[in-house]
Design a protein around this motif. Structure first.
Motif, PDB file in Angstrom:
ATOM      1  N   LEU A 178       0.889  -1.159   0.000  1.00  0.00           N
ATOM      2  CA  LEU A 178       0.000   0.000   0.000  1.00  0.00           C
ATOM      3  C   LEU A 178       0.925   1.207   0.000  1.00  0.00           C
ATOM      4  CD1 LEU A 178      -2.580  -1.156   2.710  1.00  0.00           C
ATOM      5  CD2 LEU A 178      -2.775  -1.362   0.222  1.00  0.00           C
ATOM      6  N   LEU A 179       1.072   1.806  -1.156  1.00  0.00           N
ATOM      7  CA  LEU A 179       2.137   2.785  -1.374  1.00  0.00           C
ATOM      8  C   LEU A 179       3.476   2.096  -1.081  1.00  0.00           C
ATOM      9  CD1 LEU A 179       0.479   5.996   0.128  1.00  0.00           C
ATOM     10  CD2 LEU A 179       0.481   5.199  -2.244  1.00  0.00           C
ATOM     11  N   THR A 180       4.248   2.573  -0.117  1.00  0.00           N
ATOM     12  CA  THR A 180       5.539   1.938   0.171  1.00  0.00           C
ATOM     13  C   THR A 180       5.460   0.976   1.357  1.00  0.00           C
ATOM     14  OG1 THR A 180       6.166   3.783   1.612  1.00  0.00           O
ATOM     15  CG2 THR A 180       6.793   3.930  -0.723  1.00  0.00           C
ATOM     16  N   PHE A 181       4.283   0.863   1.959  1.00  0.00           N
ATOM     17  CA  PHE A 181       4.117  -0.022   3.119  1.00  0.00           C
ATOM     18  C   PHE A 181       3.688  -1.404   2.647  1.00  0.00           C
ATOM     19  CE2 PHE A 181       1.233  -1.921   6.265  1.00  0.00           C
ATOM     20  CZ  PHE A 181       2.108  -2.052   7.341  1.00  0.00           C
ATOM     21  N   PHE A 182       4.392  -2.450   3.148  1.00  0.00           N
ATOM     22  CA  PHE A 182       4.002  -3.811   2.778  1.00  0.00           C
ATOM     23  C   PHE A 182       2.904  -4.296   3.709  1.00  0.00           C
ATOM     24  CE2 PHE A 182       4.345  -8.456   3.025  1.00  0.00           C
ATOM     25  CZ  PHE A 182       4.099  -8.756   1.684  1.00  0.00           C
ATOM     26  N   ASN A 183       1.768  -4.606   3.139  1.00  0.00           N
ATOM     27  CA  ASN A 183       0.575  -5.006   3.886  1.00  0.00           C
ATOM     28  C   ASN A 183       0.596  -6.525   4.042  1.00  0.00           C
ATOM     29  OD1 ASN A 183      -1.860  -4.367   5.153  1.00  0.00           O
ATOM     30  ND2 ASN A 183      -3.033  -4.935   3.340  1.00  0.00           N
ATOM     31  N   ASN A 215      -8.209  -3.627 -10.147  1.00  0.00           N
ATOM     32  CA  ASN A 215      -6.926  -3.251 -10.727  1.00  0.00           C
ATOM     33  C   ASN A 215      -5.863  -2.908  -9.682  1.00  0.00           C
ATOM     34  OD1 ASN A 215      -7.606  -3.411 -13.613  1.00  0.00           O
ATOM     35  ND2 ASN A 215      -9.066  -1.776 -13.116  1.00  0.00           N
ATOM     36  N   TYR A 216      -6.103  -3.315  -8.447  1.00  0.00           N
ATOM     37  CA  TYR A 216      -5.084  -3.107  -7.418  1.00  0.00           C
ATOM     38  C   TYR A 216      -3.861  -3.969  -7.743  1.00  0.00           C
ATOM     39  CZ  TYR A 216      -2.678  -4.065  -3.007  1.00  0.00           C
ATOM     40  OH  TYR A 216      -1.713  -4.253  -2.036  1.00  0.00           O
ATOM     41  N   ASP A 217      -2.684  -3.369  -7.726  1.00  0.00           N
ATOM     42  CA  ASP A 217      -1.438  -4.076  -8.005  1.00  0.00           C
ATOM     43  C   ASP A 217      -0.673  -4.244  -6.695  1.00  0.00           C
ATOM     44  OD1 ASP A 217       1.062  -5.010  -8.744  1.00  0.00           O
ATOM     45  OD2 ASP A 217       1.239  -3.696 -10.492  1.00  0.00           O
ATOM     46  N   PRO A 218      -0.625  -5.458  -6.135  1.00  0.00           N
ATOM     47  CA  PRO A 218       0.027  -5.649  -4.837  1.00  0.00           C
ATOM     48  C   PRO A 218       1.544  -5.468  -4.889  1.00  0.00           C
ATOM     49  CG  PRO A 218      -0.550  -7.765  -5.786  1.00  0.00           C
ATOM     50  CD  PRO A 218      -1.163  -6.726  -6.675  1.00  0.00           C
ATOM     51  N   LEU A 253      -4.290   4.100   4.528  1.00  0.00           N
ATOM     52  CA  LEU A 253      -3.542   3.372   3.505  1.00  0.00           C
ATOM     53  C   LEU A 253      -4.408   2.368   2.757  1.00  0.00           C
ATOM     54  CD1 LEU A 253      -0.061   2.617   5.115  1.00  0.00           C
ATOM     55  CD2 LEU A 253      -0.521   3.940   3.038  1.00  0.00           C
ATOM     56  N   ILE A 254      -5.388   1.792   3.457  1.00  0.00           N
ATOM     57  CA  ILE A 254      -6.214   0.772   2.825  1.00  0.00           C
ATOM     58  C   ILE A 254      -6.982   1.331   1.635  1.00  0.00           C
ATOM     59  CG2 ILE A 254      -8.274   1.118   4.241  1.00  0.00           C
ATOM     60  CD1 ILE A 254      -6.771  -2.256   3.153  1.00  0.00           C
ATOM     61  N   ASP A 255      -7.100   2.656   1.540  1.00  0.00           N
ATOM     62  CA  ASP A 255      -7.779   3.260   0.394  1.00  0.00           C
ATOM     63  C   ASP A 255      -7.084   2.924  -0.921  1.00  0.00           C
ATOM     64  OD1 ASP A 255      -9.540   4.351   2.171  1.00  0.00           O
ATOM     65  OD2 ASP A 255      -8.721   6.383   2.090  1.00  0.00           O
ATOM     66  N   GLY A 274     -10.066   2.344  -2.805  1.00  0.00           N
ATOM     67  CA  GLY A 274     -10.448   3.653  -3.294  1.00  0.00           C
ATOM     68  C   GLY A 274     -10.886   4.521  -2.135  1.00  0.00           C
ATOM     69  N   PRO A 275     -10.806   5.830  -2.261  1.00  0.00           N
ATOM     70  CA  PRO A 275     -11.211   6.735  -1.182  1.00  0.00           C
ATOM     71  C   PRO A 275     -12.673   6.542  -0.798  1.00  0.00           C
ATOM     72  CG  PRO A 275     -10.005   7.911  -2.886  1.00  0.00           C
ATOM     73  CD  PRO A 275     -10.289   6.555  -3.437  1.00  0.00           C
ATOM     74  N   THR A 276     -12.944   6.566   0.495  1.00  0.00           N
ATOM     75  CA  THR A 276     -14.312   6.356   0.977  1.00  0.00           C
ATOM     76  C   THR A 276     -15.291   7.329   0.338  1.00  0.00           C
ATOM     77  OG1 THR A 276     -13.510   5.514   3.089  1.00  0.00           O
ATOM     78  CG2 THR A 276     -15.771   6.305   3.026  1.00  0.00           C
ATOM     79  N   GLU A 277     -14.875   8.583   0.175  1.00  0.00           N
ATOM     80  CA  GLU A 277     -15.815   9.583  -0.336  1.00  0.00           C
ATOM     81  C   GLU A 277     -16.220   9.316  -1.790  1.00  0.00           C
ATOM     82  OE1 GLU A 277     -11.628  11.430  -0.631  1.00  0.00           O
ATOM     83  OE2 GLU A 277     -12.793  10.212   0.790  1.00  0.00           O
TER      84      GLU A 277
END
Length: 496
Positions: free
Chosen positions: A33-38, A52-55, A134-136, A140-143
């Motif tokens: 998630l960005l630079t953080f490994f989830n 289309n999320y790329d892990p 980060l989970i967005d 995707g953004p909640t809004e």
């Protein structure tokens, strides 16, 4: 994580199966998630992630994307694997969840309603309005409220933010498993907190007759906080200190997915029930409404005694009165609610069709209520204003039929009687039809035994008898019996 909910753990809600297998799903989602490994500490909210999320890169979305229920599918595949390899009764699969798991429980039960016998969720806030995180990257953004791959009851695209509420349908199936909610009025400061939206969801579910039992009490977010608040549902680990109905063993003993069931609803309209207030957090002087209560949680029925035929349906029902934990016992002699027939297998009359119904006491076969109703939209059978009694007073058999004679209403042509008004605040009038002139013995018995008796002469034909002596009797449930030369006929009278 799943390690928190292994069999034998969490004695505040007793994850102790007696016959079956407890499966604790781990909601891991691996990827950047960005630079953080989830890794193990990440989760997919028990649902999935966007298509289309790329892990490997963890890049955020640059355009709207579809959130796919990958995790729900994995949970179903695990169930199917267990069914193939172990002795699993597929009609007794129940799902439970707390906090984020409560959202996942509510959602998956609505996506696969035939798969589950019941869904029990603790502290569901019923919507996802979490602040940016980060989970967005995966959702995707909640809004922006990205769409999902799910289609609703009418074929509409379902968006993520409100999937976990009690109103939005997530499949083409009309009916849900039994849905049971527990929440704490001192749950504050989190995404599942007690608020106006939670209470509005309770009121909506109670009005729709979806098959919901809705509970609230004083505790905070975790069930283990109950003793800190002198909670009325969970106040310790002993059987005398907490409700039994959230136990895994209770679910596996009673609930089934392959039979129809009576969905009692509109409990909030009976003033004998407590009310949760307006969603203001807190209890006592700091809260609004009753600190604890239930809508539908006292109602019981025999799942093995349901009769479901093309022209006839019946269920035996009562209110709990013999539980070890005192607060599981209904404090009222009877409660009034409506009933919807959910998950019917064969009893499926069409919208507008006439249904005849009656309620009889199982012990005496006495008819307590009867009437006629019309099948509602979506072929939903609803009967209004049924009175269900504590088991210590008497179980009732609820009978519905599309053929008037199929309800088998008891009629004694030789001797008939009726009591009205019933319930009554004053002395009721007894209407008796006698085939011959005779002397009859009237007896009125309360919970402590006989309280009134008198001999009354009956004329041949119709008789109206008034007993002013009953005017001052205390409120309660009484049996009014009339003995005559061929036997005794009894009726139940409720003194308000």
């Amino acid at each position: 994580t799943a390690r928190q909910s292994l069999a034998g753990s969490r004695q505040d809600i007793r994850l102790n199966p007696q016959k079956g297998i407890l499966l604790a799903h781990n909601d891991d989602m691996f990827g950047y998630l960005l630079t953080f490994f989830n890794g193990f500490e990440g989760n997919s909210r028990h649902f999935g992630w966007r298509k289309n999320y790329d892990p490997f890169t963890g890049e955020p979305p640059t355009e709207p994307d579809t959130i796919v229920n990958y995790t729900q599918r994995r949970y179903r595949w695990i169930d199917e694997w267990l069914t193939r390899n172990f002795n699993i009764d597929t009609t007794r699969i129940n799902i439970n969840g707390h906090s984020m798991g409560s959202r996942g429980t509510t959602t998956i039960a609505k996506v696969y309603p035939s798969h589950y016998a019941s869904a029990t969720f603790l502290n569901n806030g019923f919507e996802d309005l979490d602040p940016p995180a980060l989970i967005d990257v995966a959702f995707g953004p909640t809004e922006l409220d990205f769409p999902t791959n799910l289609k609703g009851y009418d074929g509409e695209t379902i968006h993520y933010t409100h999937m976990m509420n009690l109103e939005t349908r997530l499949s083409s199936e009309r009916d849900l498993p039994l849905m049971r909610s527990f929440h704490g009025k001192n749950d504050t400061g989190g995404s599942n907190e007690w608020d106006a939206y939670v209470v509005n969801q309770y009121r909506a579910a109670d009005s729709l007759g979806i098959g919901a039992q809705l509970n609230w009490s004083e505790r905070s977010h975790g069930p283990d906080t109950g003793p800190d608040y002198n909670d009325h549902w969970i106040n310790g680990n002993a059987y005398t200190q907490q409700t039994i109905v959230d136990d895994i063993a209770y679910e596996e003993q009673f609930f089934r997915s392959d039979v129809s069931y009576p969905a009692f609803f509109n409990h909030r309209l009976d003033t004998k029930n407590n009310d949760p207030g307006d969603g203001t957090p807190g209890t006592g002087a700091a809260g609004v409404g009753d600190d604890w209560g239930t809508w539908g949680g006292y109602h019981r029925w025999d799942w093995n005694d349901i009769v479901d035929q093309p022209d006839y349906w019946s269920a035996t029902a009562w209110l709990e009165s013999n539980a070890i934990f005192d607060n599981d016992n209904c404090p009222n002699d009877f409660l009034t609610s409506d009933l919807a027939v959910r998950k019917p297998r064969m009893f499926k009359p069409n919208t507008g069709e006439t249904v005849y119904w009656l309620v009889r006491e199982t012990g005496t076969n006495q008819v307590l209520q009867s009437g006629v109703t019309q099948v509602q939209a979506d072929n939903l059978v609803v009967v209004e204003q049924l009175r269900i009694y504590k088991k210590s007073i008497g179980r009732v058999l609820i009978e519905l039929s599309t053929v008037a004679s199929s309800t088998n209403q008891v009629e004694n042509k030789a001797f008939q009687m009726n009591l009205f008004p019933n319930p009554s605040a004053g002395a009721p009038t007894l209407s008796v039809h006698s085939p011959v002139a005779q002397l009859a013995m009237l007896q009125v018995s309360g919970m402590t035994g006989q309280v009134y008796s008198a001999e009354k002469p009956l004329f041949s034909g119709d008789n109206l008898l008034v007993f002013p002596e009953l005017e001052t009797m205390p409120a309660g449930v009484y049996i009014v019996s009339v003995g005559f030369n061929r036997g005794t006929t009894s009726l139940k009278w409720i003194k308000q």
